[in-house]
Design an enzyme around this catalytic site. Structure first.
Site, mmCIF file in Angstrom:
data_model
loop_
_atom_site.group_PDB
_atom_site.id
_atom_site.type_symbol
_atom_site.label_atom_id
_atom_site.label_comp_id
_atom_site.label_asym_id
_atom_site.label_seq_id
_atom_site.Cartn_x
_atom_site.Cartn_y
_atom_site.Cartn_z
ATOM 1 N N THR A 1 0.783 -1.230 0.000
ATOM 2 C CA THR A 1 0.000 0.000 0.000
ATOM 3 C C THR A 1 0.818 1.284 0.000
ATOM 4 O O THR A 1 0.295 2.335 -0.320
ATOM 5 C CB THR A 1 -0.937 0.021 1.218
ATOM 6 O OG1 THR A 1 -0.155 -0.147 2.420
ATOM 7 C CG2 THR A 1 -1.957 -1.089 1.133
ATOM 8 N N GLU A 2 2.071 1.219 0.360
ATOM 9 C CA GLU A 2 2.840 2.462 0.490
ATOM 10 C C GLU A 2 4.274 2.235 0.042
ATOM 11 O O GLU A 2 5.224 2.502 0.767
ATOM 12 C CB GLU A 2 2.773 2.982 1.944
ATOM 13 C CG GLU A 2 1.345 3.180 2.427
ATOM 14 C CD GLU A 2 1.237 3.794 3.818
ATOM 15 O OE1 GLU A 2 2.261 4.335 4.316
ATOM 16 O OE2 GLU A 2 0.146 3.733 4.404
#
Length: 371
Positions: free
Chosen positions: A261-262
């Protein structure tokens, strides 16, 4: 100039394309049969303040996450005040370009409005009142965007490094039931939205096992959870490909999708012995900690490209288990790693440089699909 290159540039200009991308496959197209390719966008990008950045976002990515604007302090700053302006613009940008939207994040101990845990007299609220406030927060926000926001990071960073629950105020007041309630409320507000648990260092064995415990606990109570978000704030050396693969396989065994996600990869030396994404930590800057203030040497550029290639080869191998890969920022100049954990450094964590040009790492990622 070579006449054939001149012809390519001329055709690109006539078609309204940047010559930069005349022969380059976009990320979303390259990985269309694998998983979504996402990017976290800041307020200026949500407002489409820079056309070049907007064009890069919409041409390269098919999933959007607001970097900060949907966190509690911004979207619900006072008990009876909601600020949906930026979230509305994010949804509109995504809708106009057929992009998947992730709401980030509903319940997190950081970037929180100061009223959340306090009575009007300044005392700490009890579990019943906190549950009521979480329900109002989630049902209002998720309900407003029902059918418009596709997925939610429901709970963010609820684990300590040893895999136990973080001693946040949410946990001190409500115990682990705040996690159960958050997922229940989100599902009630939009039964079709995907719901995720999101955290950093989820490749590390202790924390990985803690996240698996959360997933299995929710499932044991028939509470909907669709995915785990692995914040991939990594370096050139850590975590190992073997550890990443083990984590992917173990999360997938629980029956949820895996999201990275990041994603960003720091090329700078770490001031500590183990990685972290704890936003409360900071160190002093010095030349040893900021070795590339005027540009990245070719040798390190190659290291970064090779590291990204290794990671995406692994992602491709397990594409049946991975739902999305989201980069935490559009280009190097916007990476939060320029300021964390040491302010003022110059890092080179992403696939596009400060001039929005694709780096060697971009081409290395694309080539993992093409070859």
């Amino acid at each position: 100039m070579n006449k054939y290159l001149t012809l390519i540039l001329t055709i690109s200009t006539l078609l309204g394309q940047s010559p930069l991308f005349a022969q380059a496959t976009g990320l979303k197209d390259a990985f269309k049969d694998k998983f979504l390719m996402g990017v976290a966008v800041n307020r200026y990008q949500i407002n489409q303040s820079n056309k070049k950045e907007t064009d890069l976002i919409t041409s390269q990515f098919n999933a959007l996450t607001a970097e900060n604007d949907m966190k509690w302090m911004h979207i619900h700053p006072k008990e009876n005040t909601f600020n949906f302006e930026q979230a509305d613009k994010l949804v509109a940008l995504a809708d106009a370009n057929d992009m998947f939207v992730i709401g980030h994040t509903l319940v997190w101990h950081s970037q929180l409005a100061p009223w959340v845990f306090k009575t009007a007299n300044g005392d700490t609220i009890d579990n019943l009142e906190l549950t009521h406030r979480i329900e109002k927060h989630i049902s209002t926000i998720v309900g407003k965007y029902k059918g418009q926001i596709d997925a939610w990071d429901v709970v963010n960073e609820a684990l300590a490094e040893d895999g136990s629950y973080r001693e946040s105020t949410f946990y001190k007041i409500s115990g682990e039931t705040f996690i159960e309630n958050a997922f229940r409320f989100a599902h009630e507000a939009d039964p079709e939205a995907e719901l995720y648990y999101n955290d950093y260092n989820l490749i590390d064995a202790d924390k990985r096992d803690g996240a698996i415990r959360i997933i299995n606990h929710l499932k044991s109570k028939n509470i909907k959870i669709d995915g785990v978000g692995v914040q991939a704030h990594w370096s050139l050396d850590e975590p190992s490909i073997e550890d990443i693969e083990t984590a992917i396989e173990m999360y997938a065994e629980t029956g949820v999708k895996v999201m990275f996600t990041e994603l960003d990869i720091s090329v700078l030396p770490s001031p500590w012995n183990s990685p972290t994404a704890d936003v409360s930590v900071s160190f002093e800057n010095n030349p040893d900690m900021d070795p590339y203030p005027n540009g990245l040497p070719d040798s390190v550029e190659d290291q970064l490209a090779n590291r990204y290639a290794e990671i995406f080869k692994l992602f491709n191998k397990h594409s049946d288990k991975i739902g999305r890969v989201t980069f935490w920022g559009l280009h190097d100049g916007l990476s939060w790693k320029n300021n964390f954990p040491i302010r003022g450094r110059t890092d080179y964590t992403l696939l596009f440089d400060r001039e929005l040009k694709p780096k060697k790492a971009f081409h290395a990622v694309i080539q993992t699909v093409n070859h």
